[in-house]
Design an enzyme around this catalytic site. Structure first.
Site, short mmCIF file in Angstrom:
data_model
loop_
_atom_site.label_atom_id
_atom_site.label_comp_id
_atom_site.label_asym_id
_atom_site.label_seq_id
_atom_site.Cartn_x
_atom_site.Cartn_y
_atom_site.Cartn_z
N ASP A 185 0.98 -1.35 0.03
CA ASP A 185 0.04 0.12 0.05
C ASP A 185 0.97 1.34 -0.03
O ASP A 185 1.54 1.55 1.06
CB ASP A 185 -0.79 0.15 1.18
CG ASP A 185 -1.97 1.01 1.35
OD1 ASP A 185 -2.04 1.93 0.25
OD2 ASP A 185 -2.87 0.97 2.30
N HIS A 187 -0.57 4.11 0.00
CA HIS A 187 -1.15 5.06 0.85
C HIS A 187 -1.73 6.41 0.36
O HIS A 187 -1.76 7.28 1.21
CB HIS A 187 -0.94 4.95 2.36
CG HIS A 187 -1.70 5.03 3.36
ND1 HIS A 187 -1.79 5.95 4.14
CD2 HIS A 187 -2.59 4.19 3.78
CE1 HIS A 187 -2.85 6.00 5.08
NE2 HIS A 187 -3.23 4.72 4.96
N GLU A 211 -1.14 -0.56 -3.98
CA GLU A 211 -2.37 0.19 -3.67
C GLU A 211 -2.30 1.56 -3.58
O GLU A 211 -1.26 2.11 -3.03
CB GLU A 211 -2.77 -0.42 -2.40
CG GLU A 211 -4.12 0.14 -2.02
CD GLU A 211 -4.64 -0.45 -0.78
OE1 GLU A 211 -5.34 0.22 -0.10
OE2 GLU A 211 -4.39 -1.64 -0.59
N HIS A 287 -12.21 -2.35 0.37
CA HIS A 287 -11.48 -1.61 1.26
C HIS A 287 -12.33 -1.76 2.55
O HIS A 287 -13.54 -1.60 2.52
CB HIS A 287 -11.13 -0.15 0.85
CG HIS A 287 -10.65 0.65 2.11
ND1 HIS A 287 -11.08 1.60 2.93
CD2 HIS A 287 -9.26 0.44 2.37
CE1 HIS A 287 -10.20 1.97 3.51
NE2 HIS A 287 -9.10 1.61 3.19
#
Length: 384
Positions: A185, A187, A211, A287
Site C-alpha cells: 500500500d 497509501h 495500492e 477496502h
C-alpha cells in the site's frame, strides 16, 4: 408494509459509528456510516437524511431511497454524504434480508462462490518488523498479506528511501516464500515521480498489487505509472461513487478496485461499481479497515460478485488498540478464518448478530480518534 419508526447512532471504540434502524414490526437493521476521524460530521449527515427522507417510510424501497438521498440534495458526492448514505443503505438491506429471512447476497443474485479469501495487515503505519509478523500470520493460515510501502516520504526522496522499501518487501518475500501474496500500500503518500521509481524497484519481489500509488486527485497519472511496471495497480478507497470510478475504468490503468462499503454508497452502489469493473476485466477487493457491520456488508457483495479477488478485514489491525471487530458480535464465529478464507454466511440480512448491549455500553466511552498529522523535515505537512 412496514415503516421506519426510529433510529439511533452509536460512536464506539476504536473509531467507528454504528447506526440502528427499527421498523414498526420490530425488525432492526444495522449500518456503519463513518469517515475515520470524522464520525461526528457523518453523524449529522445521517440525522439529516433520516429525518428528511426515511422516518415513516417503507424500508423496502431501497433503490428509491438511495436515489432520493443522493439526488435530493443539489450538492452530492464526497466522503461525508456518501458515507452517510452507505450506512443507511446497509441498514435497509439488513432489514430487508431479515424480513424475507434470507441473506442479502441471495437478494442480489445469489452466491458466486463458497468462501472468500481475506488478507491480513502487517507492519503498521510506519512499517516495521514485517518479516516476523508475516511469518506469524502465515503460520496462522493466511495466504495473503498487506503492508505499507513506506513511512513518511518526500515528494522527491533519496535512493536510500527506495532501497529501504525494497529491502522491507524482500525480507517478507524471503520469509514467506512465493506461495503467499503480498499487497503493498502506497497509501497515497507517495508522489508521482516517486511512485514510478518505487513501483519499478519493488517489481522483482512480485507484489500482489500496489495500492493507491498516488492520491485519487492524481488518478490521471495512473497510466504513466502503469507503464513503468507489470505489477497490478489497485485503488479506490477514496472514491465514492460509480462516477468517480468511471474514468479509471476507461483509461485502463487499474487492475483492482477497492471501493469501501462504508464510504462508497453502501451495498447498492458498490454492487453497481463491481458490475462496471467486471465489464472492464477489473477485479474487486473492497477496502475495509473498519468494524463488523462494514465487513459483513462487504461480504454480502463479494459473495455475489464474480470478479471478487480478495477481501480486506481489520482483525488485529494497528488501529484497533481498544476494541476489535469480534467484540461487538454475539456470535463472533461468523468471521472465523480458515486457511485464509471466510465462509459465506447463511444468516438473514447482513449475516451478523450485533451485541446491542455491548454497543450501548461502549458508546458511553469517549471516542476521539483522528489520524496523525505528519510533517517533513522542513516543517511542511506530509501525506499520512
Amino acid at each position: 408494509m412496514s415503516r421506519i419508526v426510529n433510529y439511533e447512532l452509536f460512536e464506539v471504540p476504536p473509531r467507528w459509528l454504528f447506526l440502528r434502524v427499527e421498523t414498526d414490526d420490530g425488525t432492526v437493521g444495522w449500518g456503519e456510516p463513518v469517515v475515520e476521524g470524522r464520525a461526528r460530521t457523518v453523524r449529522t449527515a445521517v440525522e439529516e437524511l433520516m429525518d428528511n427522507y426515511l422516518l415513516g417510510a417503507d424500508p423496502g424501497s431501497i433503490e428509491d431511497h438511495w436515489q432520493t438521498m443522493y439526488r435530493g440534495g443539489f450538492y452530492r458526492g464526497g466522503p461525508v454524504l456518501m458515507s452517510a448514505i452507505a450506512g443507511i443503505d446497509q441498514a435497509l438491506w439488513d432489514i430487508k434480508g431479515k424480513q424475507l429471512d434470507t441473506p442479502v447476497y441471495e437478494l442480489l443474485g445469489g452466491a458466486a462462490r463458497d468462501r472468500i479469501r481475506v488478507y491480513q495487515w502487517i507492519g503498521g503505519d510506519r512499517p516495521s518488523d514485517v518479516a516476523d509478523e508475516a511469518t506469524t500470520k502465515v503460520d496462522a493460515g493466511f495466504s495473503a498479506l498487506k503492508m505499507n510501502a513506506t513511512g513518511k516520504i518526500e515528494r522527491v526522496d533519496d535512493p536510500e528511501t527506495i532501497e529501504t522499501a525494497v529491502e522491507r518487501l524482500r525480507k517478507v518475500r524471503e520469509a514467506v516464500g512465493d506461495g503467499v501474496d503480498i499487497g503493498v500500500d502506497f497509501h497515497g503518500r507517495v508522489s508521482k515521480p516517486m511512485a514510478k521509481k518505487l513501483a519499478k524497484a519493488l517489481e522483482p519481489y512480485e507484489p500482489m498489487f500496489i495500492e493507491e500509488p498516488v492520491l485519487p486527485e492524481h488518478n490521471d497519472a495512473l497510466p504513466a505509472i502503469a507503464s513503468h511496471t507489470t505489477v497490478p495497480i489497485a485503488t479506490g478507497e477514496r472514491m465514492y461513487s460509480r462516477w468517480d470510478f468511471k474514468e479509471v475504468f476507461e483509461d485502463g490503468a487499474v487492475d483492482v478496485i477497492q471501493p469501501d462499503l462504508s464510504h462508497a454508497g453502501g451495498i447498492t452502489e458498490v454492487k453497481k461499481i463491481a458490475a462496471m469493473a467486471e465489464a472492464y476485466d477489473v477485479a474487486l477487493a473492497p477496502h475495509c479497515p473498519l468494524g463488523p457491520i462494514a465487513l459483513a456488508s462487504c461480504i454480502q457483495v463479494t459473495t455475489c460478485s464474480p470478479n471478487t479477488l480478495i477481501q480486506e478485514q481489520s482483525l488485529n489491525i494497528h488501529y484497533n488498540e481498544t476494541s476489535d471487530v469480534l467484540d461487538y458480535l454475539t456470535e463472533p464465529s461468523v468471521f472465523e478464518y480458515e486457511e485464509g478464507y471466510v465462509r459465506v454466511p447463511d444468516a438473514p440480512g447482513l449475516g451478523i448478530d450485533v451485541n446491542e448491549e455491548y454497543v450501548r455500553e461502549q458508546s458511553e466511552k469517549t471516542v476521539d480518534w483522528h489520524n496523525p498529522v505528519w510533517r517533513h523535515e522542513d516543517g511542511s505537512v506530509a501525506e499520512w
